[in-house]
Design a protein around this motif. Structure first.
Motif, PDB file in Angstrom:
ATOM      1  N   LYS A   1      16.954   2.820 -35.358  1.00 41.49           N
ATOM      2  CA  LYS A   1      18.266   2.297 -35.166  1.00 41.49           C
ATOM      3  C   LYS A   1      18.892   1.579 -36.614  1.00 41.49           C
ATOM      4  N   TYR A   2      17.900   0.930 -37.224  1.00 38.93           N
ATOM      5  CA  TYR A   2      18.266   0.297 -38.472  1.00 38.93           C
ATOM      6  C   TYR A   2      18.906   1.564 -39.395  1.00 38.93           C
ATOM      7  N   GLN A   3      18.314   2.631 -39.565  1.00 33.11           N
ATOM      8  CA  GLN A   3      18.684   3.531 -40.361  1.00 33.11           C
ATOM      9  C   GLN A   3      19.993   4.297 -40.043  1.00 33.11           C
ATOM     10  N   ASP A   4      20.411   4.310 -38.602  1.00 35.69           N
ATOM     11  CA  ASP A   4      21.557   4.698 -38.019  1.00 35.69           C
ATOM     12  C   ASP A   4      22.462   3.917 -38.592  1.00 35.69           C
ATOM     13  N   ASP A   5      22.276   2.457 -38.248  1.00 36.14           N
ATOM     14  CA  ASP A   5      23.308   1.546 -38.700  1.00 36.14           C
ATOM     15  C   ASP A   5      23.552   1.695 -40.378  1.00 36.14           C
ATOM     16  N   ILE A   6      22.648   2.114 -41.156  1.00 37.16           N
ATOM     17  CA  ILE A   6      22.840   2.200 -42.777  1.00 37.16           C
ATOM     18  C   ILE A   6      23.920   3.484 -42.763  1.00 37.16           C
ATOM     19  N   VAL A   7      23.625   4.526 -42.069  1.00 37.71           N
ATOM     20  CA  VAL A   7      24.174   5.644 -42.275  1.00 37.71           C
ATOM     21  C   VAL A   7      25.754   5.830 -41.722  1.00 37.71           C
ATOM     22  N   MET A   8      25.705   5.183 -40.199  1.00 36.49           N
ATOM     23  CA  MET A   8      27.090   5.461 -39.549  1.00 36.49           C
ATOM     24  C   MET A   8      27.882   4.173 -39.934  1.00 36.49           C
ATOM     25  N   ASN A   9      27.372   3.048 -40.092  1.00 37.73           N
ATOM     26  CA  ASN A   9      28.321   1.919 -40.253  1.00 37.73           C
ATOM     27  C   ASN A   9      28.272   1.499 -41.790  1.00 37.73           C
ATOM     28  N   LYS A  10      27.533   2.397 -42.763  1.00 29.32           N
ATOM     29  CA  LYS A  10      27.703   2.067 -44.253  1.00 29.32           C
ATOM     30  C   LYS A  10      27.255   0.920 -44.577  1.00 29.32           C
ATOM     31  N   LYS A  11      26.225   0.141 -43.957  1.00 30.82           N
ATOM     32  CA  LYS A  11      25.492  -0.659 -44.186  1.00 30.82           C
ATOM     33  C   LYS A  11      24.704  -0.784 -45.442  1.00 30.82           C
ATOM     34  N   LYS A  12      24.375  -1.846 -46.026  1.00 22.80           N
ATOM     35  CA  LYS A  12      23.547  -1.792 -47.314  1.00 22.80           C
ATOM     36  C   LYS A  12      21.945  -1.708 -47.030  1.00 22.80           C
TER      37      LYS A  12
ATOM     38  N   TYR B   1      15.215 -12.343 -42.308  1.00 24.51           N
ATOM     39  CA  TYR B   1      14.997 -10.792 -41.933  1.00 24.51           C
ATOM     40  C   TYR B   1      14.308 -10.649 -40.715  1.00 24.51           C
ATOM     41  N   GLN B   2      15.221 -10.106 -39.666  1.00 20.93           N
ATOM     42  CA  GLN B   2      14.310 -10.061 -38.330  1.00 20.93           C
ATOM     43  C   GLN B   2      13.538  -8.743 -38.103  1.00 20.93           C
ATOM     44  N   PRO B   3      12.143  -8.774 -37.639  1.00 26.40           N
ATOM     45  CA  PRO B   3      11.510  -7.514 -37.323  1.00 26.40           C
ATOM     46  C   PRO B   3      11.983  -6.782 -36.091  1.00 26.40           C
ATOM     47  N   HIS B   4      12.491  -7.489 -35.327  1.00 30.73           N
ATOM     48  CA  HIS B   4      13.240  -6.898 -33.984  1.00 30.73           C
ATOM     49  C   HIS B   4      14.699  -7.441 -33.970  1.00 30.73           C
ATOM     50  N   TYR B   5      15.401  -6.587 -33.493  1.00 31.94           N
ATOM     51  CA  TYR B   5      16.862  -7.067 -33.014  1.00 31.94           C
ATOM     52  C   TYR B   5      17.071  -6.691 -31.457  1.00 31.94           C
ATOM     53  N   ARG B   6      17.650  -7.647 -30.881  1.00 34.04           N
ATOM     54  CA  ARG B   6      17.875  -7.674 -29.517  1.00 34.04           C
ATOM     55  C   ARG B   6      18.709  -6.613 -29.052  1.00 34.04           C
ATOM     56  N   GLN B   7      19.691  -6.116 -29.772  1.00 30.11           N
ATOM     57  CA  GLN B   7      20.688  -4.924 -29.547  1.00 30.11           C
ATOM     58  C   GLN B   7      19.886  -3.594 -29.904  1.00 30.11           C
ATOM     59  N   TRP B   8      19.036  -3.561 -30.359  1.00 33.45           N
ATOM     60  CA  TRP B   8      18.241  -2.403 -30.702  1.00 33.45           C
ATOM     61  C   TRP B   8      16.596  -2.039 -29.805  1.00 33.45           C
ATOM     62  N   SER B   9      16.381  -3.323 -29.393  1.00 34.60           N
ATOM     63  CA  SER B   9      15.193  -3.505 -28.726  1.00 34.60           C
ATOM     64  C   SER B   9      15.140  -2.916 -27.319  1.00 34.60           C
ATOM     65  N   THR B  10      14.213  -2.260 -26.651  1.00 34.67           N
ATOM     66  CA  THR B  10      14.208  -1.843 -25.413  1.00 34.67           C
ATOM     67  C   THR B  10      13.308  -2.830 -24.610  1.00 34.67           C
ATOM     68  N   ASN B  11      12.374  -3.618 -25.209  1.00 29.71           N
ATOM     69  CA  ASN B  11      11.893  -4.621 -24.298  1.00 29.71           C
ATOM     70  C   ASN B  11      11.848  -5.933 -25.371  1.00 29.71           C
TER      71      ASN B  11
ATOM     72  N   ALA C   1      12.848 -15.364 -31.994  1.00 33.58           N
ATOM     73  CA  ALA C   1      12.564 -15.245 -30.759  1.00 33.58           C
ATOM     74  C   ALA C   1      13.444 -15.926 -29.848  1.00 33.58           C
ATOM     75  N   ASP C   2      14.670 -15.481 -29.719  1.00 33.12           N
ATOM     76  CA  ASP C   2      15.660 -16.202 -28.704  1.00 33.12           C
ATOM     77  C   ASP C   2      15.764 -15.515 -27.489  1.00 33.12           C
ATOM     78  N   ARG C   3      15.111 -15.915 -26.561  1.00 34.56           N
ATOM     79  CA  ARG C   3      15.078 -15.288 -25.199  1.00 34.56           C
ATOM     80  C   ARG C   3      16.471 -15.490 -24.374  1.00 34.56           C
ATOM     81  N   LEU C   4      17.140 -16.671 -24.802  1.00 32.54           N
ATOM     82  CA  LEU C   4      18.267 -16.919 -23.967  1.00 32.54           C
ATOM     83  C   LEU C   4      19.501 -16.238 -24.455  1.00 32.54           C
ATOM     84  N   ASN C   5      19.618 -15.765 -25.843  1.00 28.56           N
ATOM     85  CA  ASN C   5      20.813 -15.103 -26.453  1.00 28.56           C
ATOM     86  C   ASN C   5      20.895 -13.789 -25.907  1.00 28.56           C
ATOM     87  N   THR C   6      22.023 -13.474 -25.675  1.00 29.64           N
ATOM     88  CA  THR C   6      22.298 -12.082 -25.031  1.00 29.64           C
ATOM     89  C   THR C   6      22.691 -10.928 -26.035  1.00 29.64           C
ATOM     90  N   GLU C   7      22.985 -11.214 -27.466  1.00 33.16           N
ATOM     91  CA  GLU C   7      23.445 -10.557 -28.257  1.00 33.16           C
ATOM     92  C   GLU C   7      22.174  -9.755 -29.078  1.00 33.16           C
TER      93      GLU C   7
END
Length: 125
Positions: free
Chosen positions: A33-44, A91-101, A119-125
């Motif tokens: 998902k990180y690679q996809d974000d770089i390619v599709m959204n032109k992230k650095k 730098y986060q090792p996991h991002y909520r929007q990309w995580s399946t669990n 590790a923010d269990r309350l944040n929905t983003e």
């Protein structure tokens, strides 16, 4: 233009919470998902972010056999750059929007003092 992609991993149930398949597969999804974000959204591209993600999945890039300590140097480098320095720099090792669990990702991040704040269990983003 590259379209959406799917990554499929086969996995059986495991009694261990932090077994390699669970943690490794979650890190792989984040990596793709990180690679996809770089390619599709032109992230650095960052040199620290992939090390943080690989370290979270327990995988490291090894040097050739002829390099002294070729198996240990990459692991130490990924821990120092990815987990410690990456955690301090945000730098986060996991991002909520990309995580399946997200619960498993939070459990894993809470094991490191450098990543515990992500590790923010309350944040929905």
């Amino acid at each position: 233009m590259i379209g959406p992609f799917a990554v499929a991993f086969a996995q059986g149930p495991t009694p261990l919470h932090f077994s390699l398949p669970q943690v490794f597969l979650r890190a792989c999804v984040n990596w793709y998902k990180y690679q996809d974000d770089i390619v599709m959204n032109k992230k650095k591209l960052s040199l620290i972010q992939p090390r943080s993600m690989f370290d979270a999945g327990g995988s490291y890039l090894a040097f050739p056999r002829w390099v002294p300590f070729g198996k240990h140097l990459p692991r130490i480098t990924f821990i120092v750059l990815g987990r410690w320095l990456g955690g301090l720099l945000g730098y986060q090792p996991h991002y909520r929007q990309w995580s399946t669990n997200w619960k498993l990702a939070c459990d894993k991040m809470e094991t490191s003092i450098f990543q515990k704040r992500f590790a923010d269990r309350l944040n929905t983003e």
